[in-house]
Scaffold this active site. Structure first.
Site, PDB file in Angstrom:
ATOM      1  N   GLU A  25       0.836  -1.209   0.000  1.00  0.00           N
ATOM      2  CA  GLU A  25       0.000   0.000   0.000  1.00  0.00           C
ATOM      3  C   GLU A  25       0.869   1.257   0.000  1.00  0.00           C
ATOM      4  O   GLU A  25       2.076   1.196   0.188  1.00  0.00           O
ATOM      5  CB  GLU A  25      -0.942  -0.010   1.200  1.00  0.00           C
ATOM      6  CG  GLU A  25      -0.245  -0.282   2.520  1.00  0.00           C
ATOM      7  CD  GLU A  25      -0.510   0.763   3.573  1.00  0.00           C
ATOM      8  OE1 GLU A  25      -0.419   1.951   3.241  1.00  0.00           O
ATOM      9  OE2 GLU A  25      -0.770   0.371   4.727  1.00  0.00           O
ATOM     10  N   LYS A  87      -6.025  10.440   0.680  1.00  0.00           N
ATOM     11  CA  LYS A  87      -6.027   9.080   1.226  1.00  0.00           C
ATOM     12  C   LYS A  87      -7.252   8.366   0.665  1.00  0.00           C
ATOM     13  O   LYS A  87      -8.383   8.758   0.936  1.00  0.00           O
ATOM     14  CB  LYS A  87      -6.066   9.146   2.751  1.00  0.00           C
ATOM     15  CG  LYS A  87      -6.041   7.804   3.449  1.00  0.00           C
ATOM     16  CD  LYS A  87      -6.130   8.005   4.961  1.00  0.00           C
ATOM     17  CE  LYS A  87      -6.259   6.690   5.695  1.00  0.00           C
ATOM     18  NZ  LYS A  87      -6.489   6.896   7.151  1.00  0.00           N
ATOM     19  N   LYS A 160      -4.739  -2.540  13.879  1.00  0.00           N
ATOM     20  CA  LYS A 160      -4.004  -1.495  14.599  1.00  0.00           C
ATOM     21  C   LYS A 160      -4.503  -1.408  16.041  1.00  0.00           C
ATOM     22  O   LYS A 160      -5.703  -1.448  16.297  1.00  0.00           O
ATOM     23  CB  LYS A 160      -4.173  -0.157  13.879  1.00  0.00           C
ATOM     24  CG  LYS A 160      -3.573  -0.144  12.479  1.00  0.00           C
ATOM     25  CD  LYS A 160      -3.748   1.205  11.811  1.00  0.00           C
ATOM     26  CE  LYS A 160      -3.087   1.247  10.438  1.00  0.00           C
ATOM     27  NZ  LYS A 160      -3.869   0.543   9.397  1.00  0.00           N
TER      28      LYS A 160
END
Length: 304
Positions: A25, A87, A160
């Site tokens: 990514e 993003k 995360k």
């Protein structure tokens, strides 16, 4: 071939000859760390994939083109533009393409573009998930929906640790996304090797993982797979230290009304500050570790 897609010659050659390719990514480049560390890290991850016997395919949008495999110059363009780069998740791709802009791909967008190119294995740091307090905010990463629909395996160090791991596990289960633990019975928590949450199936070799992927997709069971790969022990962080930093960062984000796509970059950057940079160093090492496992899985998948 998708009219908006550009596949780097090295990647196209590897795919045509059934050689292993690993998608990477680009949000980590633009939003993950400052210049020039971001470009250096991206190139180091690519080199790690090459050294592990696979071809890296860093994915991004450059001037409206969906790029599968970047040149060194294109990595530098994204790295220097930094936070000004859009993003991109699934919803953002049409806008960035139509307006010929720069875009950095999240897990979801990377999966979409990798699937367009025929790449089955993707290595990243950690997936997005259900944010803390989602019972009120409904803040749930589009990464999870993408894992439920797109046939790409994601090698990661779990979700995360800024997220609600329990709710993330529940949501993945609802979507039918298998969570495989590589040589572990516990869901890794990004900076730490273990959490109180389980995985679905333990797999002890890249060959076992490749056979699992082949069986899933050959049966027509669409959707991705999470391959949870714990951070190497020597780079893992103290669980109390990271827990306190995450809780402080989440509190500050709420006080500053930071939400949506801005929340993850803020939280990761703030955790890095609160840990004196230790979390950033750990982040880089876990990405490299995932690149190595992703390369091994991609190589085995070519043989099943």
């Amino acid at each position: 071939m998708n009219q908006y897609l550009d596949i780097h010659p090295d990647v196209a050659e590897a795919l045509a000859n059934n050689k292993p390719v690993v998608a990477l990514e680009s949000t980590i480049i633009s939003h993950g760390m400052p210049w020039p560390e971001n470009a250096e890290t991206a190139k180091l991850v690519e080199q790690t994939v090459r050294d592990s016997g696979a071809t890296p395919a860093t994915i991004a949008i450059i001037n409206g083109r969906l790029k599968v495999g970047l040149s060194g110059e294109e990595i530098d363009v994204l790295a220097k533009a930094g936070m000004s780069v859009t993003k991109c998740s699934r919803r953002d791709l049409p806008f960035v393409v139509a307006n010929k802009q720069l875009g950095a791909t999240t897990v979801a967008a990377t999966m979409i573009i990798a699937d367009m190119a025929g790449i089955k294995v993707f290595a990243t740091g950690g997936i997005g998930g259900v944010h803390r307090g989602a019972q009120q905010t409904f803040d749930i990463s589009a990464d999870l929906q993408e894992l439920g629909r797109t046939n790409v395996a994601v090698v990661c160090a779990g979700a995360k640790s800024i997220l609600d791991l329990g709710l993330t596990r529940e949501y993945l289960e609802t979507l039918g996304v298998p969570v495989l633990g590589y040589q572990t019975d516990s869901l890794p928590a990004f900076y730490t090797r273990e959490s109180e949450h389980s995985i679905d199936y333990r797999q002890d070799s890249p060959e076992e993982i490749a056979q699992f992927l082949a069986a899933k997709w050959q049966m027509g069971l669409n959707g991705g797979v999470v391959i949870a790969n714990p951070i190497p022990e020597e780079y893992a962080m103290d669980s109390d230290k990271i827990k306190n930093a995450v809780e402080q960062a989440v509190k500050e984000a709420a006080e500053q009304n930071i939400a949506g796509k801005e929340s993850t970059p803020f939280l990761l950057a703030r955790v890095a500050e609160l840990t004196g940079g230790d979390s950033l160093a750990s982040n880089i090492q876990l990405v490299l570790n995932n690149a190595r496992l992703g390369s091994a899985v991609a190589a085995q998948y070519c043989n099943v």
